[in-house]
Scaffold this motif. Structure first.
Motif, PDB file in Angstrom:
ATOM      1  N   SER A  43       0.828  -1.142  -0.069  1.00 46.86           N
ATOM      2  CA  SER A  43       0.176   0.146  -0.089  1.00 46.86           C
ATOM      3  C   SER A  43       0.913   1.368  -0.097  1.00 46.86           C
ATOM      4  CB  SER A  43      -0.841   0.011   1.303  1.00 46.86           C
ATOM      5  OG  SER A  43      -1.889  -0.735   1.384  1.00 46.86           O
ATOM      6  N   ARG A  45       1.672   4.348  -3.059  1.00 45.06           N
ATOM      7  CA  ARG A  45       1.471   5.762  -2.595  1.00 45.06           C
ATOM      8  C   ARG A  45       2.865   6.455  -2.921  1.00 45.06           C
ATOM      9  NH1 ARG A  45      -2.444   2.746  -0.432  1.00 45.06           N
ATOM     10  NH2 ARG A  45      -4.363   3.524   0.404  1.00 45.06           N
ATOM     11  N   THR A  70      -5.832  -1.306  -5.989  1.00 43.31           N
ATOM     12  CA  THR A  70      -5.287  -0.026  -5.493  1.00 43.31           C
ATOM     13  C   THR A  70      -4.814   0.920  -6.563  1.00 43.31           C
ATOM     14  OG1 THR A  70      -4.682  -1.190  -3.704  1.00 43.31           O
ATOM     15  CG2 THR A  70      -3.490   0.915  -3.725  1.00 43.31           C
ATOM     16  N   ARG A  91      -7.996   2.336  -8.682  1.00 42.77           N
ATOM     17  CA  ARG A  91      -8.905   3.559  -7.750  1.00 42.77           C
ATOM     18  C   ARG A  91      -8.194   4.637  -7.522  1.00 42.77           C
ATOM     19  NH1 ARG A  91     -11.196  -1.645  -4.928  1.00 42.77           N
ATOM     20  NH2 ARG A  91     -12.921  -2.401  -6.148  1.00 42.77           N
ATOM     21  N   ARG A  97     -17.807   2.687  -6.357  1.00 41.30           N
ATOM     22  CA  ARG A  97     -17.530   3.201  -5.074  1.00 41.30           C
ATOM     23  C   ARG A  97     -16.578   4.534  -5.368  1.00 41.30           C
ATOM     24  NH1 ARG A  97     -15.011  -1.666  -1.748  1.00 41.30           N
ATOM     25  NH2 ARG A  97     -16.664  -2.792  -2.710  1.00 41.30           N
ATOM     26  N   SER A 151     -13.433   2.369   3.306  1.00 40.31           N
ATOM     27  CA  SER A 151     -12.168   1.845   2.421  1.00 40.31           C
ATOM     28  C   SER A 151     -11.214   2.783   2.062  1.00 40.31           C
ATOM     29  CB  SER A 151     -13.117   1.663   1.125  1.00 40.31           C
ATOM     30  OG  SER A 151     -12.097   1.619  -0.025  1.00 40.31           O
ATOM     31  N   ALA A 152     -10.094   2.321   2.232  1.00 38.48           N
ATOM     32  CA  ALA A 152      -8.701   3.332   2.078  1.00 38.48           C
ATOM     33  C   ALA A 152      -8.650   3.644   0.731  1.00 38.48           C
ATOM     34  CB  ALA A 152      -7.437   2.820   2.550  1.00 38.48           C
ATOM     35  N   GLN A 153      -9.193   2.690  -0.350  1.00 41.26           N
ATOM     36  CA  GLN A 153      -8.988   3.075  -1.737  1.00 41.26           C
ATOM     37  C   GLN A 153      -9.939   4.109  -2.158  1.00 41.26           C
ATOM     38  OE1 GLN A 153      -9.139  -0.627  -3.790  1.00 41.26           O
ATOM     39  NE2 GLN A 153      -7.319  -1.505  -3.019  1.00 41.26           N
ATOM     40  N   ARG A 210      -7.180   2.278   6.477  1.00 45.74           N
ATOM     41  CA  ARG A 210      -5.701   2.397   6.449  1.00 45.74           C
ATOM     42  C   ARG A 210      -5.492   3.986   6.113  1.00 45.74           C
ATOM     43  NH1 ARG A 210      -3.648  -2.332   2.875  1.00 45.74           N
ATOM     44  NH2 ARG A 210      -5.508  -3.086   4.076  1.00 45.74           N
ATOM     45  N   ILE A 251      -8.561  -6.205   7.069  1.00 46.65           N
ATOM     46  CA  ILE A 251      -9.307  -6.881   6.247  1.00 46.65           C
ATOM     47  C   ILE A 251      -8.605  -7.749   5.133  1.00 46.65           C
ATOM     48  CG2 ILE A 251      -8.843  -4.888   4.550  1.00 46.65           C
ATOM     49  CD1 ILE A 251     -12.204  -6.646   4.815  1.00 46.65           C
ATOM     50  N   ASP A 252      -7.448  -7.466   4.812  1.00 41.47           N
ATOM     51  CA  ASP A 252      -6.467  -8.224   3.974  1.00 41.47           C
ATOM     52  C   ASP A 252      -5.993  -9.598   4.887  1.00 41.47           C
ATOM     53  OD1 ASP A 252      -6.823  -6.785   2.121  1.00 41.47           O
ATOM     54  OD2 ASP A 252      -5.004  -5.572   2.230  1.00 41.47           O
ATOM     55  N   ASP A 279     -17.157  -6.953   2.442  1.00 45.36           N
ATOM     56  CA  ASP A 279     -16.457  -6.452   1.430  1.00 45.36           C
ATOM     57  C   ASP A 279     -15.232  -7.435   0.972  1.00 45.36           C
ATOM     58  OD1 ASP A 279     -16.557  -4.341  -0.444  1.00 45.36           O
ATOM     59  OD2 ASP A 279     -14.778  -3.474   0.075  1.00 45.36           O
ATOM     60  N   LYS A 337     -12.709  -8.641  -3.233  1.00 47.88           N
ATOM     61  CA  LYS A 337     -11.211  -8.594  -3.290  1.00 47.88           C
ATOM     62  C   LYS A 337     -10.928  -9.242  -4.563  1.00 47.88           C
ATOM     63  CE  LYS A 337     -10.992  -6.145   0.430  1.00 47.88           C
ATOM     64  NZ  LYS A 337     -10.523  -4.652   0.372  1.00 47.88           N
ATOM     65  N   ARG A 397      -3.495 -13.965  -1.790  1.00 45.42           N
ATOM     66  CA  ARG A 397      -3.628 -14.142  -0.426  1.00 45.42           C
ATOM     67  C   ARG A 397      -4.266 -15.563  -0.129  1.00 45.42           C
ATOM     68  NH1 ARG A 397      -1.632  -9.235   1.262  1.00 45.42           N
ATOM     69  NH2 ARG A 397      -2.687  -7.365   0.465  1.00 45.42           N
TER      70      ARG A 397
HETATM   71  C1  S3P Z   1      -5.816  -1.118   0.221  1.00 46.92           C
HETATM   72  C2  S3P Z   1      -6.949  -0.827   0.817  1.00 46.92           C
HETATM   73  C3  S3P Z   1      -7.828  -1.967   1.008  1.00 46.92           C
HETATM   74  C4  S3P Z   1      -6.960  -3.233   1.021  1.00 46.92           C
HETATM   75  C5  S3P Z   1      -6.165  -3.379  -0.249  1.00 46.92           C
HETATM   76  C6  S3P Z   1      -5.241  -2.079  -0.137  1.00 46.92           C
HETATM   77  C7  S3P Z   1      -4.899   0.331   0.010  1.00 46.92           C
HETATM   78  O1  S3P Z   1      -8.854  -2.123   0.231  1.00 46.92           O
HETATM   79  O2  S3P Z   1      -7.981  -4.592   0.840  1.00 46.92           O
HETATM   80  O3  S3P Z   1      -5.429  -4.668  -0.306  1.00 46.92           O
HETATM   81  O4  S3P Z   1      -3.791   0.164  -0.519  1.00 46.92           O
HETATM   82  O5  S3P Z   1      -5.405   1.290   0.092  1.00 46.92           O
HETATM   83  P1  S3P Z   1     -10.368  -1.229   0.350  1.00 46.92           P
HETATM   84  O6  S3P Z   1      -9.864   0.116   1.049  1.00 46.92           O
HETATM   85  O7  S3P Z   1     -10.990  -1.205  -0.663  1.00 46.92           O
HETATM   86  O8  S3P Z   1     -10.793  -1.940   1.655  1.00 46.92           O
END
Ligand code: S3P
Length: 423
Positions: free
Chosen positions: A22, A26, A93, A96, A124, A163-165, A190, A309-310, A333, A337, A384
């Motif tokens: 992740s 970024r 990631t 999105r 989303r 959702s962090a994405q 996250r 979540i992961d 959710d 994945k 995973r």
């Molecule tokens: C991630 C966010 C999570 C995670 C993914 C990586 C990220 O997804 O499952 O492997 O890097 O922002 P969601 O934010 O859709 O839950």
């Protein structure tokens, strides 16, 4: 690549876990927005992050590998129109977050991905981006999408999903939008985007689950990426369930919004110690020591879900070795994945002999069960699921065969090498 996994007597040793996926995504993307040069130390070499790197190259950035661990990204002047469509591979990631960056550019672009990614929901991010004025063509909110770059307006968005994405997509769009963009999430997901925005000097304000960003520039500052707790999770669970094991995992990111796995495994009676806690590029890091433990069942639900979540597939493996009934809820959710992880985990762990049932939004696992093995396991094009099956194979009475184990390369090409060091 099909592989066979045999029962092992113990796992012992010290390993260093590769860079966080992740944070690497970024670091690559945000460097591309700086108009300067950024040195990134310790980046993920998984296929997902390489998809991001190839895309920023198509958008006009140059990069140079200094050595195994260091890369310099030169963002040049500004992002440029890509000549060809952008391939996101298997990476949600990449897709999105890039959509948030591309929606506000003064050029058009097209994103596509592999079969698994092309089935995943993009509504989303498309819906809130459209509220900001984005122009996106799609078929039923799936890839491929065509983005017509345009001027964006800030919005006040109350996200139904933690959702962090989604959050990162909207914050990236907000960085290049007029006015203020406010994103509110139901539970904290996250927060690597927020921490890296702060680290690179963006105009961002964080107030619990509300984040406000204003149009601003990111400064080219060097970034060091810590080890990936989601990769470490496979070794943490392996160390807890393989008798006589003792493992130290060095340099693991323990950001609060990612460390739900530590809380859960400790609540299950896992012997886990943190050492040498420190901060690297605005992220908390530690070494993690694990010893084989007799686990007990717990219920996992609510606010902790986005924090792990992961890790739920590998937590399900741990739960097969916990005394009592483990219940995992509110993880709907997981069906969106890389695969439907609720069905995939249930089907494959059952083949090994686990007592596991799927529910609409999680699992019910009755332990402790001696896993028998002696069967073939599928990965569902999901890294995973592949690694979770491998760890389960380490405690099966008879060998298991895992088909298409190469999917591990999406996030963790070093997995087999590190595991072999411990056996
Ligand atoms: C991630 C966010 C999570 C995670 C993914 C990586 C990220 O997804 O499952 O492997 O890097 O922002 P969601 O934010 O859709 O839950």
């Amino acid at each position: 690549m099909d592989i066979t996994v045999n029962k092992t007597k113990s796992l012992k040793g010290i390993i260093e876990i590769p860079a966080d996926k992740s944070i690497t995504h970024r670091a690559f993307m945000f460097s591309a927005l700086t108009k300067g040069k950024v040195k990134i130390t310790n980046f993920s070499k998984g296929a997902d992050c390489m998809s991001t790197l190839n895309i920023i190259k198509q958008l006009g950035c140059e990069f140079e590998f200094i050595n195994e661990k260091e890369i310099i990204i030169d963002a040049k002047d500004a992002l440029k129109a890509p000549i060809e469509a952008l391939n996101c591979g298997n990476s949600g990631t990449t897709t999105r977050l890039m959509m948030g960056i591309l929606a506000g550019q003064n050029f058009n672009s097209k994103l596509y991905g592999d079969i698994s990614l092309s089935k995943r929901p993009m509504k989303r991010v498309i819906c809130p981006l459209e509220l900001m004025g984005a122009k996106i063509k799609h078929n039923d909110y799936k890839l491929p999408v065509e983005i017509e770059g345009t001027n964006l307006q800030g919005i006040n968005y109350n996200s139904p999903l933690a959702s962090a994405q989604v959050k990162s997509c909207i914050l990236l769009a907000g960085l290049n939008a007029e006015g203020v963009t406010k994103f509110t999430e139901p539970y904290k997901s996250r927060n690597h985007t927020e921490l890296m925005f702060e680290y690179m000097g963006a105009n961002i304000e964080i107030n619990k689950n509300d984040i406000c960003v204003k149009k601003s520039k990111l400064h080219p500052v060097d970034i060091e990426v810590c080890g990936d707790i989601s990769s470490a999770a496979f070794f943490m669970v392996a160390g807890l369930i393989v008798p006589n094991s003792e493992i130290t995992i060095k340099n693991v990111g323990i950001n609060e919004t990612r460390s739900g796995i530590i809380d859960v495994l400790r609540a299950m009676n896992g012997n886990i110690e943190l050492e040498n806690e420190r901060i690297i590029s605005n992220e908390k890091v530690a070494n993690i020591k694990i010893k084989y433990s007799k686990l007990k069942a717990i219920t996992i639900e609510g606010e902790i879900i986005p924090r792990l979540i992961d890790e739920l597939p590998i937590i399900a493996v741990a739960a097969t070795q916990a005394e009592g009934i483990t219940i995992i809820k509110n993880a709907q959710d997981l069906r969106n994945k890389e695969a439907d992880r609720i069905t995939a985990v249930t089907t494959e762990l059952r083949k090994l002999g686990a007592n596991i049932e799927e529910t609409n939004d999680g699992f019910i696992i009755n332990g402790k069960t001696d896993l028998k093995g002696d069967c073939e396991v599928e990965c569902y094009h999901d890294h995973r699921i592949a690694m979770s099956a491998y760890v389960a194979g380490l405690i099966c009475e008879k060998p298991i065969k895992i088909n298409e184990f190469q999917w591990v390369n999406i996030s963790f090409p070093e997995f087999l090498g590190l595991m072999n060091n411990l056996i």
